[in-house]
Design a protein around this motif. Structure first.
Motif, PDB file in Angstrom:
ATOM      1  N   ARG A  56     -13.405 -41.247  -7.050  1.00 36.00           N
ATOM      2  CA  ARG A  56     -12.819 -42.070  -5.994  1.00 36.00           C
ATOM      3  C   ARG A  56     -11.303 -42.129  -6.183  1.00 36.00           C
ATOM      4  O   ARG A  56     -10.793 -41.977  -7.296  1.00 36.00           O
ATOM      5  N   LEU A  93     -10.174 -40.427  -9.525  1.00 39.72           N
ATOM      6  CA  LEU A  93     -10.639 -40.927 -10.818  1.00 39.72           C
ATOM      7  C   LEU A  93     -12.104 -41.318 -10.650  1.00 39.72           C
ATOM      8  O   LEU A  93     -12.435 -42.136  -9.790  1.00 39.72           O
ATOM      9  N   ASP A  94     -12.966 -40.711 -11.456  1.00 39.01           N
ATOM     10  CA  ASP A  94     -14.406 -40.976 -11.352  1.00 39.01           C
ATOM     11  C   ASP A  94     -14.913 -40.797  -9.916  1.00 39.01           C
ATOM     12  O   ASP A  94     -15.757 -41.553  -9.432  1.00 39.01           O
ATOM     13  N   LEU A 139      -7.409 -43.424  -6.614  1.00 37.87           N
ATOM     14  CA  LEU A 139      -6.825 -44.500  -7.411  1.00 37.87           C
ATOM     15  C   LEU A 139      -6.670 -45.791  -6.629  1.00 37.87           C
ATOM     16  O   LEU A 139      -6.832 -46.882  -7.188  1.00 37.87           O
ATOM     17  N   PRO A 154      -3.744 -46.762 -13.674  1.00 37.08           N
ATOM     18  CA  PRO A 154      -5.188 -47.004 -13.624  1.00 37.08           C
ATOM     19  C   PRO A 154      -5.766 -47.651 -14.867  1.00 37.08           C
ATOM     20  O   PRO A 154      -6.900 -48.144 -14.845  1.00 37.08           O
ATOM     21  N   LEU A 170     -12.259 -47.208 -17.608  1.00 36.53           N
ATOM     22  CA  LEU A 170     -10.831 -47.205 -17.890  1.00 36.53           C
ATOM     23  C   LEU A 170     -10.505 -47.884 -19.216  1.00 36.53           C
ATOM     24  O   LEU A 170      -9.664 -48.748 -19.316  1.00 36.53           O
ATOM     25  N   ALA A 205     -10.236 -52.733  -6.316  1.00 34.59           N
ATOM     26  CA  ALA A 205     -11.406 -53.332  -6.964  1.00 34.59           C
ATOM     27  C   ALA A 205     -10.990 -54.194  -8.149  1.00 34.59           C
ATOM     28  O   ALA A 205     -11.542 -55.280  -8.369  1.00 34.59           O
ATOM     29  N   ALA A 206     -10.001 -53.730  -8.924  1.00 36.15           N
ATOM     30  CA  ALA A 206      -9.542 -54.495 -10.077  1.00 36.15           C
ATOM     31  C   ALA A 206      -8.908 -55.807  -9.651  1.00 36.15           C
ATOM     32  O   ALA A 206      -9.108 -56.854 -10.283  1.00 36.15           O
ATOM     33  N   GLU A 216      -8.521 -47.168  -4.497  1.00 34.79           N
ATOM     34  CA  GLU A 216      -9.765 -47.948  -4.483  1.00 34.79           C
ATOM     35  C   GLU A 216      -9.992 -48.645  -5.819  1.00 34.79           C
ATOM     36  O   GLU A 216     -10.431 -49.803  -5.867  1.00 34.79           O
ATOM     37  N   HIS A 217      -9.697 -47.951  -6.909  1.00 39.66           N
ATOM     38  CA  HIS A 217      -9.862 -48.560  -8.233  1.00 39.66           C
ATOM     39  C   HIS A 217      -8.947 -49.785  -8.370  1.00 39.66           C
ATOM     40  O   HIS A 217      -9.356 -50.815  -8.908  1.00 39.66           O
ATOM     41  N   ALA A 218      -7.701 -49.650  -7.894  1.00 28.98           N
ATOM     42  CA  ALA A 218      -6.756 -50.756  -8.015  1.00 28.98           C
ATOM     43  C   ALA A 218      -7.181 -51.954  -7.176  1.00 28.98           C
ATOM     44  O   ALA A 218      -7.101 -53.105  -7.626  1.00 28.98           O
ATOM     45  N   GLY A 269      -6.820 -52.916 -15.536  1.00 32.78           N
ATOM     46  CA  GLY A 269      -8.024 -53.280 -14.802  1.00 32.78           C
ATOM     47  C   GLY A 269      -8.134 -54.761 -14.520  1.00 32.78           C
ATOM     48  O   GLY A 269      -7.170 -55.517 -14.628  1.00 32.78           O
TER      49      GLY A 269
END
Length: 225
Positions: free
Chosen positions: A44, A41-42, A46, A121, A215, A52-53, A48-50, A124
């Motif tokens: 990177r 996603l973008d 998923l 995702p 997101l 970061a959130a 990593e996104h989770a 956030g």
């Protein structure tokens, strides 16, 4: 800050410590066996996104439970600062990952664990922060809600961990425990800032890519927790 303000701040009880627990073990059977943690996603994965959130939402420490392609995830995802666990029994379902994650938090001194699923995702930092704020003590039990329907994130005060551990089996995760205590759960409405849709099929991946740009949630009439 004047003397009175300093005394008032000193008299405030300490904010409960809430750990982030990310369940990222799924193998993505309906996605052709692509591990969900590494879905892009973008640019990177998923996972990593989770992470970061959870951090931006106020969770510390952050524990991540891997399973499918765990070594590949460790190589390709930036998870520095996280406690990363390998669930060798991940194919048995989410329950084993939840039990492993909660056991890893025992003795850390945190008051609660906030559980996030890697394949959502659209959830956030805003939703994480709202549910985290519902933690008043180790007895707290809270969950995000979407139009009145319970979903993730879910916050378990440490006093609930033994009960969750006993009941979490297969793909049910903590559902049995939560249903038995429905009247105790503080529901925190997050439908205005988050999208709880799961990523389970190739069509969901296309929809996920459309979220992009921070997101932002897109309409989905059947979304629910």
């Amino acid at each position: 800050m004047n003397g009175t303000a300093q005394r008032d701040a000193a008299d405030e009880p300490p904010r409960p410590a809430v750990a982030g627990l990310l369940l990222a073990a799924g193998g993505g059977r309906r996605l052709g066996g692509r591990p969900k943690a590494l879905l892009p996603l973008d640019g990177r994965p998923l996972v990593e996104h989770a992470v970061a959130a959870m951090r931006a939402g106020g969770c510390s420490p952050v524990h991540v439970v891997l399973g499918a392609a765990a070594q590949e995830v460790r190589v390709h995802a930036e998870l520095s600062g996280c406690v990363v666990l390998d669930n060798t029994d991940w194919e048995s379902g989410m329950g084993s990952s939840l039990r492993l994650g909660l056991s890893s938090l025992a003795g850390t001194g945190v008051d609660a664990a906030l559980v996030v699923l890697v394949d959502q995702p659209g959830i956030g930092a805003g939703a994480v922060a709202r549910v985290r704020a519902a933690c008043g003590s180790s007895a707290s039990l809270a969950a995000a809600s979407y139009g009145g329907r319970r979903g993730h994130p879910v916050l378990f005060g440490a006093e609930h961990w033994p009960g969750v551990d006993e009941s979490a089996e297969g793909d049910r995760g903590a559902r049995t425990y939560l249903r038995a205590r429905a009247d105790e759960i503080e529901l925190v409405e997050c439908g205005d800032i988050a999208d709880p849709a799961d990523i389970d099929t190739p069509a969901d991946i296309e929809r996920m890519e459309g979220l992009g740009g921070g997101l932002r949630p897109s309409p989905r009439p059947d979304a629910g927790g």
